[in-house]
Design a protein around this motif. Structure first.
Motif, PDB file in Angstrom:
ATOM      1  N   SER A  92       3.806   2.359  11.061  1.00  0.00           N
ATOM      2  CA  SER A  92       4.959   1.463  11.114  1.00  0.00           C
ATOM      3  C   SER A  92       5.452   1.290  12.543  1.00  0.00           C
ATOM      4  CB  SER A  92       6.083   2.014  10.230  1.00  0.00           C
ATOM      5  OG  SER A  92       7.233   1.205  10.298  1.00  0.00           O
ATOM      6  N   GLU A  93       5.505   2.394  13.301  1.00  0.00           N
ATOM      7  CA  GLU A  93       5.971   2.334  14.685  1.00  0.00           C
ATOM      8  C   GLU A  93       5.001   1.532  15.556  1.00  0.00           C
ATOM      9  OE1 GLU A  93       8.703   3.568  16.377  1.00  0.00           O
ATOM     10  OE2 GLU A  93       9.603   3.991  14.426  1.00  0.00           O
ATOM     11  N   VAL A  94       3.720   1.806  15.421  1.00  0.00           N
ATOM     12  CA  VAL A  94       2.709   1.103  16.218  1.00  0.00           C
ATOM     13  C   VAL A  94       2.792  -0.402  15.968  1.00  0.00           C
ATOM     14  CG1 VAL A  94       0.216   0.663  16.321  1.00  0.00           C
ATOM     15  CG2 VAL A  94       1.082   2.997  16.558  1.00  0.00           C
ATOM     16  N   GLU A  95       2.924  -0.781  14.711  1.00  0.00           N
ATOM     17  CA  GLU A  95       2.977  -2.211  14.385  1.00  0.00           C
ATOM     18  C   GLU A  95       4.283  -2.834  14.843  1.00  0.00           C
ATOM     19  OE1 GLU A  95       1.958  -2.321  10.248  1.00  0.00           O
ATOM     20  OE2 GLU A  95      -0.174  -1.961  10.662  1.00  0.00           O
ATOM     21  N   ALA A 125       3.899 -18.037   1.118  1.00  0.00           N
ATOM     22  CA  ALA A 125       2.926 -16.973   0.860  1.00  0.00           C
ATOM     23  C   ALA A 125       1.511 -17.537   0.826  1.00  0.00           C
ATOM     24  CB  ALA A 125       3.253 -16.262  -0.445  1.00  0.00           C
ATOM     25  N   ALA A 126       1.349 -18.683   0.197  1.00  0.00           N
ATOM     26  CA  ALA A 126       0.030 -19.301   0.118  1.00  0.00           C
ATOM     27  C   ALA A 126      -0.464 -19.705   1.509  1.00  0.00           C
ATOM     28  CB  ALA A 126       0.073 -20.519  -0.804  1.00  0.00           C
ATOM     29  N   PHE A 127       0.439 -20.252   2.326  1.00  0.00           N
ATOM     30  CA  PHE A 127       0.063 -20.627   3.692  1.00  0.00           C
ATOM     31  C   PHE A 127      -0.373 -19.409   4.496  1.00  0.00           C
ATOM     32  CE2 PHE A 127       1.916 -20.626   8.047  1.00  0.00           C
ATOM     33  CZ  PHE A 127       0.938 -21.404   8.670  1.00  0.00           C
ATOM     34  N   ILE A 128       0.408 -18.344   4.415  1.00  0.00           N
ATOM     35  CA  ILE A 128       0.076 -17.135   5.179  1.00  0.00           C
ATOM     36  C   ILE A 128      -1.268 -16.567   4.730  1.00  0.00           C
ATOM     37  CG2 ILE A 128       0.749 -14.738   5.605  1.00  0.00           C
ATOM     38  CD1 ILE A 128       3.690 -15.715   5.457  1.00  0.00           C
ATOM     39  N   GLU A 129      -1.473 -16.490   3.433  1.00  0.00           N
ATOM     40  CA  GLU A 129      -2.684 -15.872   2.904  1.00  0.00           C
ATOM     41  C   GLU A 129      -3.931 -16.727   3.156  1.00  0.00           C
ATOM     42  OE1 GLU A 129      -4.051 -13.569  -1.155  1.00  0.00           O
ATOM     43  OE2 GLU A 129      -2.634 -15.230  -1.339  1.00  0.00           O
ATOM     44  N   GLN A 130      -3.818 -18.017   2.903  1.00  0.00           N
ATOM     45  CA  GLN A 130      -5.000 -18.884   2.914  1.00  0.00           C
ATOM     46  C   GLN A 130      -5.325 -19.474   4.290  1.00  0.00           C
ATOM     47  OE1 GLN A 130      -4.259 -21.781  -0.197  1.00  0.00           O
ATOM     48  NE2 GLN A 130      -3.668 -20.167  -1.637  1.00  0.00           N
ATOM     49  N   GLU A 131      -4.289 -19.640   5.130  1.00  0.00           N
ATOM     50  CA  GLU A 131      -4.521 -20.312   6.407  1.00  0.00           C
ATOM     51  C   GLU A 131      -4.175 -19.455   7.629  1.00  0.00           C
ATOM     52  OE1 GLU A 131      -3.331 -24.530   6.545  1.00  0.00           O
ATOM     53  OE2 GLU A 131      -2.576 -24.245   4.502  1.00  0.00           O
ATOM     54  N   TYR A 132      -3.007 -18.822   7.599  1.00  0.00           N
ATOM     55  CA  TYR A 132      -2.539 -18.146   8.812  1.00  0.00           C
ATOM     56  C   TYR A 132      -3.313 -16.862   9.093  1.00  0.00           C
ATOM     57  CZ  TYR A 132       0.756 -16.809  12.483  1.00  0.00           C
ATOM     58  OH  TYR A 132       1.324 -16.478  13.685  1.00  0.00           O
ATOM     59  N   ILE A 133      -3.463 -16.020   8.080  1.00  0.00           N
ATOM     60  CA  ILE A 133      -4.172 -14.755   8.293  1.00  0.00           C
ATOM     61  C   ILE A 133      -5.596 -14.991   8.810  1.00  0.00           C
ATOM     62  CG2 ILE A 133      -5.148 -12.718   7.131  1.00  0.00           C
ATOM     63  CD1 ILE A 133      -2.595 -12.644   5.409  1.00  0.00           C
ATOM     64  N   PRO A 134      -6.372 -15.906   8.215  1.00  0.00           N
ATOM     65  CA  PRO A 134      -7.722 -16.141   8.751  1.00  0.00           C
ATOM     66  C   PRO A 134      -7.727 -16.624  10.205  1.00  0.00           C
ATOM     67  CG  PRO A 134      -7.527 -17.046   6.543  1.00  0.00           C
ATOM     68  CD  PRO A 134      -6.153 -16.653   6.961  1.00  0.00           C
ATOM     69  N   PRO A 170      -0.784 -11.056  15.635  1.00  0.00           N
ATOM     70  CA  PRO A 170      -2.058 -10.383  15.364  1.00  0.00           C
ATOM     71  C   PRO A 170      -2.323 -10.368  13.858  1.00  0.00           C
ATOM     72  CG  PRO A 170      -0.713  -9.101  16.878  1.00  0.00           C
ATOM     73  CD  PRO A 170       0.155 -10.186  16.343  1.00  0.00           C
ATOM     74  N   LYS A 171      -3.562 -10.381  13.494  1.00  0.00           N
ATOM     75  CA  LYS A 171      -3.941 -10.440  12.081  1.00  0.00           C
ATOM     76  C   LYS A 171      -3.315  -9.304  11.266  1.00  0.00           C
ATOM     77  CE  LYS A 171      -8.193 -11.686  11.541  1.00  0.00           C
ATOM     78  NZ  LYS A 171      -8.065 -13.106  11.162  1.00  0.00           N
ATOM     79  N   VAL A 172      -3.261  -8.100  11.852  1.00  0.00           N
ATOM     80  CA  VAL A 172      -2.733  -6.951  11.120  1.00  0.00           C
ATOM     81  C   VAL A 172      -1.258  -7.144  10.764  1.00  0.00           C
ATOM     82  CG1 VAL A 172      -2.135  -5.645  13.220  1.00  0.00           C
ATOM     83  CG2 VAL A 172      -2.596  -4.428  11.089  1.00  0.00           C
ATOM     84  N   LEU A 173      -0.493  -7.840  11.624  1.00  0.00           N
ATOM     85  CA  LEU A 173       0.917  -8.096  11.337  1.00  0.00           C
ATOM     86  C   LEU A 173       1.083  -9.273  10.382  1.00  0.00           C
ATOM     87  CD1 LEU A 173       2.692  -7.527  14.766  1.00  0.00           C
ATOM     88  CD2 LEU A 173       1.954  -5.871  13.039  1.00  0.00           C
ATOM     89  N   ALA A 174       0.201 -10.259  10.518  1.00  0.00           N
ATOM     90  CA  ALA A 174       0.254 -11.399   9.596  1.00  0.00           C
ATOM     91  C   ALA A 174       0.059 -10.915   8.155  1.00  0.00           C
ATOM     92  CB  ALA A 174      -0.815 -12.421   9.970  1.00  0.00           C
ATOM     93  N   LYS A 175      -0.799  -9.934   7.994  1.00  0.00           N
ATOM     94  CA  LYS A 175      -1.018  -9.379   6.654  1.00  0.00           C
ATOM     95  C   LYS A 175       0.231  -8.673   6.123  1.00  0.00           C
ATOM     96  CE  LYS A 175      -6.027  -8.731   7.169  1.00  0.00           C
ATOM     97  NZ  LYS A 175      -7.128  -7.743   7.295  1.00  0.00           N
ATOM     98  N   LYS A 176       1.037  -8.100   7.020  1.00  0.00           N
ATOM     99  CA  LYS A 176       2.262  -7.421   6.597  1.00  0.00           C
ATOM    100  C   LYS A 176       3.351  -8.424   6.197  1.00  0.00           C
ATOM    101  CE  LYS A 176       0.841  -3.254   6.948  1.00  0.00           C
ATOM    102  NZ  LYS A 176       1.279  -2.218   7.885  1.00  0.00           N
TER     103      LYS A 176
END
Length: 607
Positions: A538-541, A264-273, A201-207
């Motif tokens: 933290s627990e929910v995620e 980090a660049a992959f996660i930020e620029q490609e995966y999170i979107p 999920p996007k919220v976890l990808a951001k973490k």
């Protein structure tokens, strides 16, 4: 060590003792026949033990890091194999090879520990193959259980990776190079997951992002991987120290930092979107079946998501009523919601300094240790220590956790307490959290399992979430029997912990089977507990990213409590709580159906 006697051998010796008094021909023939049968039985035992030992040795090639944790130092220079179709095929062939070998063993000739090993091994192999129906490799890391965090912990010198000689420093360089290669395959599989709509999920990808960004440094001395270099032992020569410093500066700046920066660049620029906007496995292809499999894998029980959800709702309501009783006992004026706010916001319930929190847990350790003989006649030889969670992982780590001692006794168990947010660590949790993570919870169960003499390594170092976490939560329930929880706030702490586990049944199934949103889960926990909002998030995620795992605590406790009541009803005056606890712990972690069958046999033997 706990001496474990083979039931097969014990029965054999008993038969031999009786038959030595027989002298006629017929009895001699009976004796000879029994000896032949016993020899055949031992042969099957030996074949099984050789098989599972070979399995353990070969399996370490698929998980070299596990080798480090169990003291097999020859793996300290290796990392996990890359995630690829070829390696998945190798793993499948490996499992099927051992299934075929196990099928050649006659389980009817096995008893005691050997029969347990056979039953466990057969079940585990089948479950391993079943897991291959689902593309877990497309979500290879998450914010809770990613191997990227394990690697950083090892490289910090504060975990199982040793850094006492130049050879050991060199070994980690080899492991680091393997990690970088593995990380490239992680990115490749996450890209494939994006194509198949199988993502975090996007919220976890951001973490995930800050976990990689934290290791992108320009000053190598500020890297967590420099810590072992900064703390090199005096026994290393000056010449070797200089070489290690040179090698690690290059490792950090030329190998690790670029790898972390790229990820980090992959996660930020490609995966999170591209990540999933929804949070449950039911939103993934074949997600409903995948989640039901994860329930079975984590709990070992035959329960579905709807059943578990209803159990959770009922338990949450029951525990809320007990919390109301505490509110009244301490004379708080106002409703339960106001009591929750009071407990969240009042400074009297929290420590001001991290070191004070750690010291409080060290003091509770002494108090609890003195009371354990009341309910236990076994205890691990290994001790445990209390440590704060390392700063680099504290923001995403659980509130507390346990790390097993080294099998050879060279390193004690560790009860980690997270001091990142002191408002998430109320004083009233001191007793119950210590019981759960340390003694008689995880430390007792896991350290004892490692100390059982003659236990096959796949069991000594293996485990089942439902057993380990079920035991730890059951251990909490022993608090009053041990003479703890005399302070009503400490008893409230026990209820807080139990309520957390009950809410997990509701939320885990809610997210992954019933379409709940992250926000819905947060509001549910706020309404039914006094937990800090940061802890709730933290627990929910965690439940979102680790489906099924959180169900194991309460369902495991239920099963152990059910077995205790069953034994008590069957044995009456012969029931001995110390003996019952020994029976639960003495054979290591077991799937719940196998544990129940074992306890049934024990009950019959005691009657």
């Amino acid at each position: 060590m706990i001496k474990q006697t083979s039931l097969a051998l014990a029965v054999g010796f008993a038969l031999t003792g009786c038959m030595d008094t027989q002298t006629n021909t017929n009895n001699t023939e009976v004796t000879t026949k029994a000896a032949v049968e016993q020899s055949a039985q031992l042969s099957e035992n030996q074949k099984l033990n050789q098989l599972v030992e070979n399995y353990f040795d070969e399996a370490l090639a698929f998980s070299p890091v596990s080798g480090t944790y169990v003291g097999e130092s020859q793996y300290n220079n290796q990392w996990s194999p890359v995630i690829s179709a070829e390696n998945r095929a190798k793993a499948t062939a490996f499992t099927k090879k051992y299934q075929a070998s196990l099928a050649k063993i006659d389980s009817a000739k096995l008893t005691g520990q050997d029969l347990l090993s056979y039953q466990i091994f057969k079940r585990d192999l089948a479950l391993s193959l079943e897991s291959e129906k689902f593309p877990g490799y497309l979500i290879p890391i998450d914010q809770m259980a990613g191997q990227h965090n394990t690697f950083a912990s090892l490289g910090s010198g504060k975990s199982a990776q040793p850094f006492t000689t130049k050879a050991e420093f060199d070994a980690f360089i080899g492991r680091a190079n393997g990690f970088v290669t593995w990380l490239e395959s992680v990115e490749a599989n996450m890209r494939e997951g994006m194509k198949q709509n199988v993502t975090l999920p996007k919220v976890l990808a951001k973490k995930l992002l800050p976990q990689f960004q934290a290791h992108v440094v320009t000053d190598h001395t500020q890297s967590v991987f420099w810590m072992p270099v900064a703390e090199m032992p005096e026994s290393i020569s000056a010449e070797d120290k200089a070489q290690i410093e040179k090698d690690y500066q290059a490792l950090i700046l030329k190998t690790l930092v670029p790898a972390y920066a790229k990820m980090a660049a992959f996660i930020e620029q490609e995966y999170i979107p591209a990540a999933n906007d929804k949070v449950g496995y039911s939103n993934l292809p074949n997600g409903k079946a995948w989640y039901e499999f994860l329930i079975k894998q984590h709990t070992t029980l035959d329960l579905n998501a709807d059943e578990i959800h209803e159990i959770g709702l009922s338990e949450v309501e029951r525990i809320l009523n007990e919390m109301k009783g505490v509110k009244e006992a301490v004379g708080f004026e106002g409703d339960l919601a106001a009591f929750f706010v009071h407990l969240r916001d009042s400074d009297e319930f929290y420590y001001d300094k991290p070191e004070d929190l750690v010291k409080a847990y060290e003091d509770v350790k002494v108090k609890i240790d003195a009371k354990l003989p009341k309910l236990f006649d076994i205890a691990p030889k290994a001790d445990y220590v209390v440590k704060p969670v390392e700063a680099f992982r504290a923001a995403s780590a659980a509130g507390a956790s346990y790390q097993a001692p080294a099998p050879d006794g060279s390193r004690p168990g560790v009860f980690y307490i997270n001091t990142h947010n002191l408002k998430a660590q109320p004083k009233f949790l001191l007793e119950t959290l210590s019981i759960h993570e340390a003694a008689p919870g995880h430390h007792f169960q896991i350290a004892l399992q490692q100390e059982v003499e003659g236990l096959p390594r796949f069991r000594k170092f293996g485990g089942y979430t439902v057993f380990a976490e079920g035991w730890a939560l059951y251990a909490e329930s022993l608090g009053k029997e041990l003479g703890l929880f005399t302070d009503p706030y400490m008893w409230y702490g026990r209820l807080v912990d139990e309520q957390l586990r009950a809410m997990r049944l509701v939320l885990d199934t809610g997210f992954h089977a019933k379409g709940w949103t992250r926000e819905q889960g947060i509001e549910y926990m706020k309404a039914n507990s006094s937990m800090a909002e940061s802890d709730i998030i933290s627990e929910v995620e965690r439940y979102i990213g680790w489906p099924g795992q959180a169900l194991s605590y309460k369902l495991g406790e239920f099963k152990i409590r059910e077995l205790r009541e069953k034994a008590k009803a069957a044995l009456g005056d012969k029931f001995d709580i110390k003996a019952f606890h020994t029976q639960i712990l003495i054979d290591g972690a077991l799937p719940m159906p196998i544990l129940e069958a074992k306890l049934d046999s024990w009950i019959e033997s005691v009657k």
